[in-house]
Design an enzyme around this catalytic site. Structure first.
Site, mmCIF file in Angstrom:
data_model
loop_
_atom_site.group_PDB
_atom_site.id
_atom_site.type_symbol
_atom_site.label_atom_id
_atom_site.label_comp_id
_atom_site.label_asym_id
_atom_site.label_seq_id
_atom_site.Cartn_x
_atom_site.Cartn_y
_atom_site.Cartn_z
ATOM 1 N N LYS A 52 2.907 1.384 -7.489
ATOM 2 C CA LYS A 52 2.179 0.730 -8.591
ATOM 3 C C LYS A 52 2.353 1.537 -9.880
ATOM 4 O O LYS A 52 2.592 0.987 -10.948
ATOM 5 C CB LYS A 52 0.688 0.573 -8.221
ATOM 6 C CG LYS A 52 0.470 -0.469 -7.119
ATOM 7 C CD LYS A 52 -0.944 -0.489 -6.544
ATOM 8 C CE LYS A 52 -1.010 -1.429 -5.330
ATOM 9 N NZ LYS A 52 -2.314 -1.461 -4.635
ATOM 10 N N GLN A 96 -7.805 1.960 -4.269
ATOM 11 C CA GLN A 96 -6.900 1.657 -3.161
ATOM 12 C C GLN A 96 -7.667 1.617 -1.840
ATOM 13 O O GLN A 96 -8.450 2.516 -1.538
ATOM 14 C CB GLN A 96 -5.762 2.692 -3.115
ATOM 15 C CG GLN A 96 -4.668 2.383 -2.103
ATOM 16 C CD GLN A 96 -3.876 1.113 -2.397
ATOM 17 O OE1 GLN A 96 -3.727 0.708 -3.546
ATOM 18 N NE2 GLN A 96 -3.364 0.473 -1.369
ATOM 19 N N ASP A 119 -7.925 -6.114 -9.249
ATOM 20 C CA ASP A 119 -7.703 -6.515 -7.850
ATOM 21 C C ASP A 119 -8.473 -7.798 -7.515
ATOM 22 O O ASP A 119 -8.227 -8.415 -6.477
ATOM 23 C CB ASP A 119 -8.201 -5.401 -6.913
ATOM 24 C CG ASP A 119 -7.073 -4.618 -6.268
ATOM 25 O OD1 ASP A 119 -5.975 -5.167 -6.119
ATOM 26 O OD2 ASP A 119 -7.318 -3.446 -5.926
HETATM 27 N N1 GUN Z 1 -4.698 -1.999 0.262
HETATM 28 C C1 GUN Z 1 -3.820 -2.919 0.744
HETATM 29 N N2 GUN Z 1 -3.604 -3.892 -0.176
HETATM 30 C C2 GUN Z 1 -4.355 -3.585 -1.253
HETATM 31 C C3 GUN Z 1 -4.549 -4.214 -2.524
HETATM 32 O O1 GUN Z 1 -3.996 -5.263 -2.837
HETATM 33 N N3 GUN Z 1 -5.428 -3.575 -3.356
HETATM 34 C C4 GUN Z 1 -6.058 -2.421 -3.010
HETATM 35 N N4 GUN Z 1 -6.899 -1.897 -3.913
HETATM 36 N N5 GUN Z 1 -5.912 -1.825 -1.844
HETATM 37 C C5 GUN Z 1 -5.045 -2.400 -0.968
#
Ligand code: GUN
Length: 292
Positions: A52, A96, A119
């Site tokens: 990211k 995350q 998110d």
């Molecule tokens: N863990 C797995 N997929 C995601 C996601 O799309 N966002 C976040 N914050 N954590 C994740």
């Protein structure tokens, strides 16, 4: 079998995002700033967060990574989130997942300022999504929508099976597929660990979206001729021939389904890169939402 090239489509999307960052700079608007909060040492989480951050660099975003030891307390993490909420330079951020067991995930997500919740996991944004009101869509479902729309797979009137009811993927995509919008109008079945006769459900489906994390679970004898499959599974499997010692495997046995399937997303190179691109797209949309 037609492979849906998620990497190529995500690069198109990243190019569009890069252009809009450059246009903002030209007219002296702020460079978007995405932050990520990472707790602990989970290898997969570290890899996702690093991807990211790398994508931010690619499109010209500013990025920040806040890392905490997995011994951080719930209260400690909440106070860090409050700081990010109040930081005027940060436009959007993610926490995350998964978080360590001693931290209540729902409580943490509730603390994220809904205006910075790129998110789309805060109950305010999740509720808006459920109601069909414009808001941040969780990045993986948003990526799946982009892939389906850009490949021109029709969803209206189709029987769509979502396998896995996670808050991040299965539940939201099942809601979005059933909504009365251009992307939607499907007849949706949401299957999960207590569902019976999954094979029968798969065989009846025009579109399968699989997010169960069982490597190569879906075989050719489980699918309908010409059906489309979106494989959201990402599992690390031991592979001594790889320098990393593992390879990434999806929920679908590609070889086994290849003679029957219509469209399918590969793993890696399908949904994964789209998730990151959609997260950045959500970050740009922070400005639209706050009219900055
Ligand atoms: N863990 C797995 N997929 C995601 C996601 O799309 N966002 C976040 N914050 N954590 C994740």
């Amino acid at each position: 079998m037609k492979l849906i090239d998620g990497k190529k489509i995500s690069e198109q999307l990243l190019d569009e995002i890069k252009s809009s960052v450059q246009n903002r700079i030209k007219i002296n608007l702020k460079v978007p700033h995405l932050a990520a909060i990472l707790v602990g040492e989970d290898g997969a989480s570290k890899t996702y967060v690093n991807s990211k951050i790398k994508a931010c660099e690619k499109v010209g975003f500013k990025s920040s990574l806040f890392k905490y030891d997995d011994s951080i307390s719930e209260i400690g993490l909440i106070s860090q989130i409050k700081k990010v909420n109040e930081d005027k330079d940060i436009d959007g951020f993610i926490v995350q997942l998964p978080l360590p067991r001693h931290i209540d995930q729902d409580k943490i997500l509730y603390e994220v300022n809904p205006c910075k919740d790129v998110d789309g996991f805060h109950p305010y944004n999740y509720g808006k999504m459920t109601l069909g009101v414009d808001t941040f869509l969780p990045a993986t479902p948003a990526g799946i929508i982009e892939l389906i729309e850009r490949t021109e797979i029709q969803t209206e009137g189709k029987k769509c099976l979502v396998i896995g009811r996670s808050q991040i993927v299965g539940r939201p995509i099942s809601i979005l597929l059933s909504q009365n919008k251009t992307f939607g109008n499907s007849t949706v079945t949401l299957a999960h660990s207590r569902s019976v006769d999954l094979k029968k459900l798969c065989l009846e489906s025009d579109i399968i979206i699989s997010a169960i994390g069982i490597p190569e679970f879906i075989k050719g004898d489980m699918i309908k001729e010409g059906s489309s499959i979106i494989d959201v599974g990402i599992t690390r499997v031991k592979d001594l021939s790889s320098s990393k010692g593992y390879k990434i495997v999806g929920d679908v046995d590609l070889k086994s389904v290849s003679s029957k399937v219509g469209f399918i997303t590969p793993v890696p190179g399908g949904v994964g890169p789209m998730t990151i691109a959609c997260l950045l797209k959500n970050t740009i949309s922070c400005f639209k939402r706050s009219l900055q």
